[in-house]
Write a protein that holds these residues in place. Structure first.
Motif, PDB file in Angstrom:
ATOM      1  N   SER A  27      18.804 -32.001  35.669  1.00 62.26           N
ATOM      2  CA  SER A  27      18.098 -32.454  37.033  1.00 62.26           C
ATOM      3  C   SER A  27      16.972 -31.302  37.529  1.00 62.26           C
ATOM      4  CB  SER A  27      19.316 -32.330  38.292  1.00 62.26           C
ATOM      5  OG  SER A  27      20.006 -31.110  37.984  1.00 62.26           O
ATOM      6  N   MET A  28      17.264 -29.824  37.130  1.00 64.51           N
ATOM      7  CA  MET A  28      15.918 -29.022  37.428  1.00 64.51           C
ATOM      8  C   MET A  28      14.872 -29.567  36.666  1.00 64.51           C
ATOM      9  SD  MET A  28      17.838 -25.356  36.888  1.00 64.51           S
ATOM     10  CE  MET A  28      16.658 -24.297  36.904  1.00 64.51           C
ATOM     11  N   ALA A  29      14.982 -30.028  35.263  1.00 66.56           N
ATOM     12  CA  ALA A  29      13.695 -30.291  34.627  1.00 66.56           C
ATOM     13  C   ALA A  29      13.134 -31.440  35.000  1.00 66.56           C
ATOM     14  CB  ALA A  29      14.294 -30.587  33.190  1.00 66.56           C
ATOM     15  N   ALA A  30      14.203 -32.679  35.403  1.00 66.16           N
ATOM     16  CA  ALA A  30      13.803 -33.863  35.799  1.00 66.16           C
ATOM     17  C   ALA A  30      13.082 -33.769  37.406  1.00 66.16           C
ATOM     18  CB  ALA A  30      14.839 -34.782  36.078  1.00 66.16           C
ATOM     19  N   PHE A  31      13.457 -32.862  38.101  1.00 68.91           N
ATOM     20  CA  PHE A  31      12.657 -32.507  39.343  1.00 68.91           C
ATOM     21  C   PHE A  31      11.141 -31.854  39.137  1.00 68.91           C
ATOM     22  CE2 PHE A  31      12.116 -29.124  42.894  1.00 68.91           C
ATOM     23  CZ  PHE A  31      11.898 -30.123  43.685  1.00 68.91           C
ATOM     24  N   ALA A  32      11.216 -30.922  38.270  1.00 66.53           N
ATOM     25  CA  ALA A  32      10.005 -30.559  37.906  1.00 66.53           C
ATOM     26  C   ALA A  32       9.049 -31.696  37.643  1.00 66.53           C
ATOM     27  CB  ALA A  32      10.033 -29.440  37.053  1.00 66.53           C
ATOM     28  N   LEU A  33       9.649 -32.643  36.506  1.00 66.62           N
ATOM     29  CA  LEU A  33       8.682 -33.515  35.839  1.00 66.62           C
ATOM     30  C   LEU A  33       8.522 -34.651  36.771  1.00 66.62           C
ATOM     31  CD1 LEU A  33      10.337 -33.301  32.407  1.00 66.62           C
ATOM     32  CD2 LEU A  33       7.976 -32.561  32.852  1.00 66.62           C
ATOM     33  N   SER A  34       9.220 -35.058  37.984  1.00 61.47           N
ATOM     34  CA  SER A  34       8.921 -36.104  38.724  1.00 61.47           C
ATOM     35  C   SER A  34       8.075 -35.607  40.160  1.00 61.47           C
ATOM     36  CB  SER A  34      10.283 -36.763  39.056  1.00 61.47           C
ATOM     37  OG  SER A  34      11.235 -35.743  39.787  1.00 61.47           O
ATOM     38  N   LYS A  35       8.466 -34.533  40.641  1.00 69.70           N
ATOM     39  CA  LYS A  35       7.854 -34.245  41.931  1.00 69.70           C
ATOM     40  C   LYS A  35       6.692 -33.239  41.889  1.00 69.70           C
ATOM     41  CE  LYS A  35      10.392 -36.980  43.938  1.00 69.70           C
ATOM     42  NZ  LYS A  35       9.640 -38.222  44.313  1.00 69.70           N
ATOM     43  N   TYR A  36       6.135 -32.588  40.782  1.00 69.58           N
ATOM     44  CA  TYR A  36       5.244 -31.761  40.806  1.00 69.58           C
ATOM     45  C   TYR A  36       4.059 -32.404  39.711  1.00 69.58           C
ATOM     46  CZ  TYR A  36       8.233 -28.229  42.502  1.00 69.58           C
ATOM     47  OH  TYR A  36       9.202 -27.499  43.243  1.00 69.58           O
ATOM     48  N   ARG A  37       2.646 -32.170  40.266  1.00 67.62           N
ATOM     49  CA  ARG A  37       1.639 -32.459  39.536  1.00 67.62           C
ATOM     50  C   ARG A  37       1.210 -30.922  38.955  1.00 67.62           C
ATOM     51  NH1 ARG A  37       0.249 -35.820  43.327  1.00 67.62           N
ATOM     52  NH2 ARG A  37       0.704 -38.184  42.689  1.00 67.62           N
ATOM     53  N   PHE A  38       1.304 -30.909  37.451  1.00 65.43           N
ATOM     54  CA  PHE A  38       0.872 -29.601  37.097  1.00 65.43           C
ATOM     55  C   PHE A  38       0.287 -29.936  35.470  1.00 65.43           C
ATOM     56  CE2 PHE A  38       5.430 -30.135  36.259  1.00 65.43           C
ATOM     57  CZ  PHE A  38       5.546 -29.485  34.838  1.00 65.43           C
ATOM     58  N   THR A  50      18.094 -37.835  27.213  1.00 65.08           N
ATOM     59  CA  THR A  50      18.495 -39.209  28.049  1.00 65.08           C
ATOM     60  C   THR A  50      18.934 -38.641  29.408  1.00 65.08           C
ATOM     61  OG1 THR A  50      20.758 -38.853  26.979  1.00 65.08           O
ATOM     62  CG2 THR A  50      19.277 -40.913  26.290  1.00 65.08           C
ATOM     63  N   GLY A  51      19.343 -37.900  29.443  1.00 63.13           N
ATOM     64  CA  GLY A  51      20.033 -37.148  30.667  1.00 63.13           C
ATOM     65  C   GLY A  51      18.511 -36.862  31.882  1.00 63.13           C
ATOM     66  N   VAL A  52      17.670 -36.114  31.047  1.00 62.04           N
ATOM     67  CA  VAL A  52      16.403 -35.880  31.833  1.00 62.04           C
ATOM     68  C   VAL A  52      15.633 -37.002  32.078  1.00 62.04           C
ATOM     69  CG1 VAL A  52      14.171 -34.659  31.540  1.00 62.04           C
ATOM     70  CG2 VAL A  52      16.043 -33.729  30.636  1.00 62.04           C
ATOM     71  N   PHE A  53      15.685 -38.030  31.264  1.00 66.93           N
ATOM     72  CA  PHE A  53      14.832 -39.291  31.419  1.00 66.93           C
ATOM     73  C   PHE A  53      15.616 -39.941  32.526  1.00 66.93           C
ATOM     74  CE2 PHE A  53      14.365 -43.588  30.305  1.00 66.93           C
ATOM     75  CZ  PHE A  53      12.878 -44.022  30.284  1.00 66.93           C
ATOM     76  N   LEU A  54      16.676 -40.250  32.451  1.00 70.17           N
ATOM     77  CA  LEU A  54      17.459 -41.085  33.678  1.00 70.17           C
ATOM     78  C   LEU A  54      17.195 -40.564  35.003  1.00 70.17           C
ATOM     79  CD1 LEU A  54      21.156 -42.086  32.508  1.00 70.17           C
ATOM     80  CD2 LEU A  54      19.426 -43.384  33.720  1.00 70.17           C
ATOM     81  N   LEU A  55      17.539 -39.140  35.213  1.00 61.92           N
ATOM     82  CA  LEU A  55      17.142 -38.400  36.498  1.00 61.92           C
ATOM     83  C   LEU A  55      16.064 -38.387  36.658  1.00 61.92           C
ATOM     84  CD1 LEU A  55      19.570 -35.615  35.671  1.00 61.92           C
ATOM     85  CD2 LEU A  55      20.004 -36.999  37.586  1.00 61.92           C
ATOM     86  N   ARG A  56      14.992 -38.196  36.069  1.00 64.43           N
ATOM     87  CA  ARG A  56      13.506 -38.486  36.432  1.00 64.43           C
ATOM     88  C   ARG A  56      13.279 -39.794  36.880  1.00 64.43           C
ATOM     89  NH1 ARG A  56       8.764 -39.904  33.625  1.00 64.43           N
ATOM     90  NH2 ARG A  56       7.144 -39.179  34.585  1.00 64.43           N
ATOM     91  N   GLN A  57      13.651 -40.857  35.998  1.00 59.34           N
ATOM     92  CA  GLN A  57      13.365 -42.258  36.602  1.00 59.34           C
ATOM     93  C   GLN A  57      13.873 -42.445  38.029  1.00 59.34           C
ATOM     94  OE1 GLN A  57      11.194 -42.679  34.289  1.00 59.34           O
ATOM     95  NE2 GLN A  57      11.507 -44.761  34.327  1.00 59.34           N
ATOM     96  N   TYR A  58      15.014 -41.756  38.279  1.00 59.66           N
ATOM     97  CA  TYR A  58      15.709 -42.056  39.805  1.00 59.66           C
ATOM     98  C   TYR A  58      14.928 -40.936  40.882  1.00 59.66           C
ATOM     99  CZ  TYR A  58      19.286 -42.910  42.983  1.00 59.66           C
ATOM    100  OH  TYR A  58      20.024 -43.456  44.182  1.00 59.66           O
ATOM    101  N   MET A  59      14.528 -39.751  40.278  1.00 58.84           N
ATOM    102  CA  MET A  59      13.950 -38.779  41.267  1.00 58.84           C
ATOM    103  C   MET A  59      12.430 -39.521  41.701  1.00 58.84           C
ATOM    104  SD  MET A  59      14.956 -35.228  39.971  1.00 58.84           S
ATOM    105  CE  MET A  59      16.731 -34.687  40.331  1.00 58.84           C
ATOM    106  N   ARG A  75      19.111 -28.970  48.270  1.00 54.34           N
ATOM    107  CA  ARG A  75      19.765 -29.645  49.259  1.00 54.34           C
ATOM    108  C   ARG A  75      19.019 -30.973  49.647  1.00 54.34           C
ATOM    109  NH1 ARG A  75      22.530 -25.552  52.347  1.00 54.34           N
ATOM    110  NH2 ARG A  75      23.301 -23.968  50.621  1.00 54.34           N
ATOM    111  N   ILE A  76      18.156 -31.184  49.080  1.00 53.99           N
ATOM    112  CA  ILE A  76      17.621 -32.616  49.429  1.00 53.99           C
ATOM    113  C   ILE A  76      17.506 -33.677  48.172  1.00 53.99           C
ATOM    114  CG2 ILE A  76      15.550 -33.926  50.190  1.00 53.99           C
ATOM    115  CD1 ILE A  76      14.656 -31.288  51.697  1.00 53.99           C
ATOM    116  N   ILE A  77      17.083 -32.958  47.172  1.00 51.73           N
ATOM    117  CA  ILE A  77      16.729 -33.897  45.828  1.00 51.73           C
ATOM    118  C   ILE A  77      17.994 -34.360  45.230  1.00 51.73           C
ATOM    119  CG2 ILE A  77      15.508 -34.064  43.819  1.00 51.73           C
ATOM    120  CD1 ILE A  77      13.688 -34.589  46.146  1.00 51.73           C
ATOM    121  N   LEU A  78      18.726 -32.970  44.975  1.00 50.96           N
ATOM    122  CA  LEU A  78      19.996 -33.294  44.279  1.00 50.96           C
ATOM    123  C   LEU A  78      21.057 -34.168  44.951  1.00 50.96           C
ATOM    124  CD1 LEU A  78      20.428 -31.922  41.449  1.00 50.96           C
ATOM    125  CD2 LEU A  78      21.848 -30.043  42.361  1.00 50.96           C
ATOM    126  N   PRO A  79      21.362 -33.913  46.217  1.00 55.08           N
ATOM    127  CA  PRO A  79      22.376 -35.105  46.996  1.00 55.08           C
ATOM    128  C   PRO A  79      21.805 -36.308  46.790  1.00 55.08           C
ATOM    129  CG  PRO A  79      21.867 -33.079  48.203  1.00 55.08           C
ATOM    130  CD  PRO A  79      20.952 -32.892  47.053  1.00 55.08           C
TER     131      PRO A  79
END
Lengths: 332, 361
Positions: free
Chosen positions: B177-188, B238-247, B271-275
């Motif tokens: 979920s950390m990786a998915a968060f970085a890959l879905s919510k940041y532009r870098f 697959t976990g990163v992929f699924l979570l990224r799609q959702y986030m 507190r926000i994204i994970l829940p």
């Protein structure tokens, strides 16, 4: 309390304690590196694991395959160039494994070449039939779907032991057969029957997985297409070949690729069920890699790595060809 | 449509099959469908059911051929003057009537028996004339022997399996979920490289890199250690992929608002994204639990000491340990399969939706 909230709350309890400690630490990290670099901080653990246990091993594998001896650590291993590959391919006649210096490799290769097409075709036919049945207007769909999916949950070891118990000399299947008045068979003692059951059991264990994917694909097909076909009073077979199959093609392709990739790597069930026997009749490629690299002494990591590289390469080429074909097909 | 996964017991089978589709007439395809599904049900379900039934049979009952449908045990009786209970037999006497006797011992084709009512007088009976008296009997002692036998060794394996499953799943969830968060919510810069390198591992089957994986585990000093099985499996693409799609579906305004309030990036994530991602997390967790509990090849290579064996390894190597004591093996098979069977009944919808979504996208 629903299952979902229970799950969420128990996870929350387990994760809450370290979280308290992580939060101040991570905000400290943020102050240190600045918000611009935070995504890399989030990526770090996953990337470390990916590099260490997926990307790096590919390159180490290449090194193993061109180095010799039974030493485990790369720095202890002398380079031998293509000797491992030469050993694998050292054959008098490629169609007769017994003329090879590594006949087991060729037997495993031959078995895999026979096993994979048969198993994948059986798997897709059975899964598609089941998905079509479950997609109809039937009672108890959830129940039947559960029944077909259930074996996917079982561990390969449990699957293998279950069938071993049924197929053994005094097992339930021979009991049924002798009840009907036929003579019992030693199912796992003869190469051909053992091979048949290997295919049957792996299909039995994994078809539920593909059934679910195909069922989702079928349910995504818009209903009005079928309504239109009914207006034109098309026969069910015609509807299947002219509507269902073409619209299901992309999903079928995914299922096909997945099924092949997994089928090539079949190991667990057969290792427990037959141990690759009788003789080497049900020994597939992954088991050869395991035997030559881990089970036999001295451990020949070089050969195991060479064989696994060839396996990976074959999978890569197969997937590439499939993707190319499907892309070409979509442009028509 | 609700899937309870259960058939309502009120409806009989014929009623269940004979119901009509809407107001249309039943046609032959309906019959074919139900026939197929019923045959499928028998093929899919009976093998497992058979193992469960067999696990309640006594060793003597297991060796019979053809096997009995239900678990039976010989009926025994305490006879005056004998310490152990004696098995009962129905014996056809020479005069053609049937009497019930207790067997003392068998010598070749003759058996020595006594009448329980008259224990002093011994009767010699040809074995061919005697059939054992049997009743349905559930041999729960198979399970108690399994759980208490060899010093409770089984609990060690259960603990190993549970430890690997729980720890690996928690690490997988947090890391992915950390990786998915970085890959879905940041532009870098470099985000695409990171994403591609994570997804590229989909193309690298674990079996293909078995040798180097083992080497790295050995280098970390984790051969024979449960962590040696946990670490190589935690970074699931697959976990990163699924979570990224959702986030990606979570609105960015939430993050902006939190940043206005000076929340740290970690706090936003935790507190926000994970829940908000809990449905996707549940799917990833289920998959992780399933595959870690069922893993075989990696543990087989890494876990070299018997006390570090997982339940699966113990089960697979059980046969060489005591010779083959099938009654214990069957009980163990049943116990290994049960936790997941139960979990499955509750989580069926998540699993199927997860498989369907990863398979198609």
């Amino acid at each position: 309390m629903s299952v979902r909230t229970q799950f969420a709350s128990s996870a929350a309890v387990i994760l809450a304690l370290p979280a308290r400690l992580i939060e101040p630490f991570m905000s400290g990290v943020q102050k240190l590196v600045g918000i611009k670099r935070m995504p890399w901080v989030f990526l770090a653990p996953n990337l470390t694991a990916v590099v260490l246990f997926a990307l790096l091993p590919v390159f180490i594998n290449i090194f193993y395959s061109v180095s010799g001896s039974d030493r485990l650590y790369p720095w202890d291993r002398p380079l031998v160039g293509g000797a491992n590959y030469q050993t694998l391919f050292d054959c008098g006649n490629y169609f007769d494994p017994s003329t090879c210096s590594r006949d087991l490799f060729w037997r495993a290769l031959g078995n895999t070449m026979v096993f994979v097409p048969i198993q994948v075709v059986c798997m897709i036919v059975v899964a598609l039939l089941t998905a079509l049945c479950l997609n109809r207007d039937i009672r108890g769909r959830g129940f039947f779907r559960g029944i077909f999916f259930f074996p996917v949950m079982l561990s390969p070891v449990v699957v293998a032991l279950t069938w071993q118990w049924i197929l053994q000399r005094n097992g339930a299947l021979n009991g049924l057969i002798s009840y009907v008045g036929l003579t019992p068979v030693n199912w796992l003692v003869f190469p051909n029957t053992a091979f048949f059951w290997s295919v049957f059991i792996t299909v039995w264990a994994h078809m539920g997985f593909y059934t679910i994917i195909l069922l989702a694909g079928l349910q995504a097909i818009p209903r009005d297409v079928y309504e239109a076909a009914r207006m034109d009073s098309a026969t069910p077979t015609r509807v299947f070949f002219k509507i269902t199959l073409p619209l299901l093609k992309p999903v079928l392709l995914v299922v096909f690729i997945l099924a092949v990739i997994r089928s090539v790597q079949t190991f667990d069930e057969l290792y427990v069920l037959t141990g690759g026997g009788p003789g080497s009749a049900t020994m597939l490629m992954v088991q050869y890699i395991y035997e030559v690299g881990f089970a036999s002494q001295p451990r020949n990591f070089g050969l195991a790595a060479a064989a696994s590289l060839l396996l990976g390469l074959a999978l890569l080429i197969f997937t590439g060809i499939q993707m190319r074909i499907s892309r070409g097909g979509n442009n028509d | 449509m609700t899937d309870t996964g259960l058939v309502r017991s009120g409806a009989s089978v014929t009623d269940f099959v004979l119901r009509r589709r809407g107001r249309k007439k039943r046609d032959w395809t309906d019959w074919l469908t139900y026939l197929y599904l019923l045959i499928g049900m028998v093929i899919m379900f009976t093998p497992v059911l058979w193992v469960v039934v067999s696990s309640f049979k006594t060793p003597a009952n297991l060796t019979e051929f053809p096997p009995t449908l239900l678990p039976y045990a010989a009926e025994t009786i305490m006879v005056d003057g004998y310490d152990n209970p004696l098995p009962l037999f129905d014996v056809v006497t020479q005069s053609g009537e049937t009497v019930r006797l207790a067997q003392l011992r068998r010598v070749g084709i003759q058996a020595q028996m006594v009448d329980p009512a008259n224990p002093t007088e011994r009767i010699t009976v040809p074995v061919a004339n005697a059939t054992p008296v049997r009743q349905v009997y559930l041999a729960f002692e198979n399970y108690t022997n399994l759980l208490e036998g060899s010093g409770g060794q089984i609990w060690r394996h259960v603990f190993n399996s549970l430890f690997i499953t729980v720890v690996a799943t928690i690490i997988t969830l947090v890391m992915n979920s950390m990786a998915a968060f970085a890959l879905s919510k940041y532009r870098f810069r470099g985000s695409n490289v990171a994403l591609v390198s994570i997804l590229a591992t989909l193309m690298i089957p674990a079996t293909v890199v078995l040798v180097p994986t083992y080497m790295i585990v050995a280098q970390l000093g984790l051969v024979g250690n449960l962590w040696g099985v946990i670490l190589p499996t935690v970074a699931t693409p697959t976990g990163v992929f699924l979570l990224r799609q959702y986030m990606l579906t979570i609105p960015d305004e939430l993050i902006e608002a939190a940043r206005m309030d000076h929340a740290s990036e970690w706090r936003i994530f935790w507190r926000i994204i994970l829940p908000l991602s809990s449905p996707a997390l549940a799917v990833v967790a289920i998959f992780s639990i399933l595959s870690r509990w069922n893993d075989f090849l990696l543990p087989l290579v890494v876990l070299t000491r018997r006390e570090s064996y997982t339940l699966q390894l113990a089960l697979a190597s059980f046969q060489t340990e005591y010779g083959i004591r099938y009654e214990i093996l069957l009980a163990m098979t049943t116990l290994t399969a049960l936790p997941l069977a139960f979990a499955f009944i509750f989580l069926q919808r998540y699993i199927t939706s997860g498989i369907a979504s990863t398979g198609i996208k």
